[in-house]
Design a protein around this motif. Structure first.
Motif, mmCIF file in Angstrom:
data_model
loop_
_atom_site.group_PDB
_atom_site.id
_atom_site.type_symbol
_atom_site.label_atom_id
_atom_site.label_comp_id
_atom_site.label_asym_id
_atom_site.label_seq_id
_atom_site.Cartn_x
_atom_site.Cartn_y
_atom_site.Cartn_z
ATOM 1 N N ASP A 24 -18.085 11.741 -3.582
ATOM 2 C CA ASP A 24 -17.241 12.057 -2.444
ATOM 3 C C ASP A 24 -17.365 13.512 -2.022
ATOM 4 O OD1 ASP A 24 -16.318 9.541 -2.055
ATOM 5 O OD2 ASP A 24 -14.506 9.787 -3.223
ATOM 6 N N SER A 59 -17.684 8.090 7.899
ATOM 7 C CA SER A 59 -17.165 7.248 8.980
ATOM 8 C C SER A 59 -16.303 6.080 8.513
ATOM 9 C CB SER A 59 -18.324 6.678 9.802
ATOM 10 O OG SER A 59 -19.108 5.809 8.986
ATOM 11 N N ASP A 60 -16.150 5.884 7.207
ATOM 12 C CA ASP A 60 -15.486 4.664 6.736
ATOM 13 C C ASP A 60 -13.977 4.783 6.517
ATOM 14 O OD1 ASP A 60 -15.809 6.312 4.538
ATOM 15 O OD2 ASP A 60 -16.483 4.728 3.189
ATOM 16 N N TRP A 61 -13.327 5.772 7.125
ATOM 17 C CA TRP A 61 -11.859 5.827 7.111
ATOM 18 C C TRP A 61 -11.332 4.670 7.958
ATOM 19 C CZ3 TRP A 61 -8.754 9.101 4.357
ATOM 20 C CH2 TRP A 61 -9.376 10.179 3.724
ATOM 21 N N LYS A 62 -10.357 3.940 7.453
ATOM 22 C CA LYS A 62 -9.753 2.801 8.158
ATOM 23 C C LYS A 62 -8.350 3.173 8.614
ATOM 24 C CE LYS A 62 -13.218 0.187 6.949
ATOM 25 N NZ LYS A 62 -14.387 0.396 7.753
ATOM 26 N N GLY A 81 -15.722 3.879 15.253
ATOM 27 C CA GLY A 81 -15.825 5.319 15.055
ATOM 28 C C GLY A 81 -16.881 5.918 15.972
ATOM 29 N N TYR A 89 -16.253 12.177 12.498
ATOM 30 C CA TYR A 89 -15.995 10.947 13.237
ATOM 31 C C TYR A 89 -14.576 10.907 13.775
ATOM 32 C CZ TYR A 89 -20.369 9.207 11.380
ATOM 33 O OH TYR A 89 -21.690 9.039 11.085
ATOM 34 N N ARG A 91 -11.800 8.041 15.793
ATOM 35 C CA ARG A 91 -11.546 6.641 16.142
ATOM 36 C C ARG A 91 -10.108 6.528 16.612
ATOM 37 N NH1 ARG A 91 -13.368 2.961 12.770
ATOM 38 N NH2 ARG A 91 -14.711 4.399 11.728
ATOM 39 N N ARG A 114 -9.121 5.572 2.843
ATOM 40 C CA ARG A 114 -10.505 5.449 2.390
ATOM 41 C C ARG A 114 -10.458 5.291 0.879
ATOM 42 N NH1 ARG A 114 -14.807 8.665 0.450
ATOM 43 N NH2 ARG A 114 -16.799 7.898 1.215
ATOM 44 N N SER A 115 -11.262 4.408 0.339
ATOM 45 C CA SER A 115 -11.271 4.150 -1.091
ATOM 46 C C SER A 115 -11.438 5.455 -1.878
ATOM 47 C CB SER A 115 -12.409 3.194 -1.429
ATOM 48 O OG SER A 115 -12.447 2.950 -2.816
#
Length: 131
Positions: A24, A59-62, A81, A89, A91, A114-115
């Motif tokens: 990370d 980009s994988d933040w939800k 995104g 990014y 969104r 995000r995980s």
């Protein structure tokens, strides 16, 4: 369209393979902004709350929603995104509720998750928003 190229180097030492990992490193939490519904929309019987998440990486933040503390997926519309010139990014997500539910909600929250990361949350209290 911007393309990011990542080079991973493998090194063999004493017959063992060591891989350079990224984990990370370089994770950036997005900044959240919430926009309340307009007076005109409320007069029409509905309330759309917009959540803008800017400056996140990767980009994988939800984005997710809570109404009165309970998770909500109905009435949600998400955008994909978008990569900015700075390499982060952005969104957005919109939550549409009946106007009476908005007024009685107590709180409406947008959460970026995000995980493996601490979530980022922004909350609106409908009774504190001017109509």
């Amino acid at each position: 369209m911007n393309t990011v190229r990542v080079v991973v180097t493998l090194t063999v030492i004493n017959c063992c393979v060591f891989r350079l990992g990224f984990g990370d490193v370089g994770v950036v939490q997005p900044t959240l902004s919430l926009l309340p519904p307009s007076r005109v929309e409320l007069e029409q019987g509905r309330a759309t709350v917009l959540c803008l998440a800017t400056g996140g990486f990767p980009s994988d933040w939800k984005l997710g929603w809570k109404v009165g503390g309970s998770s909500r997926s109905a009435g949600v519309s998400d955008s994909p995104g978008v990569l900015g010139k700075d390499g982060t990014y952005s969104r957005s997500s919109a939550l549409t509720l009946p106007a009476d539910e908005w007024k009685k909600a107590g709180s409406v929250s947008c959460e970026a998750s995000r995980s493996g990361q601490t979530p980022v949350t922004q909350t609106l209290n409908p009774d504190q928003c001017s109509e």
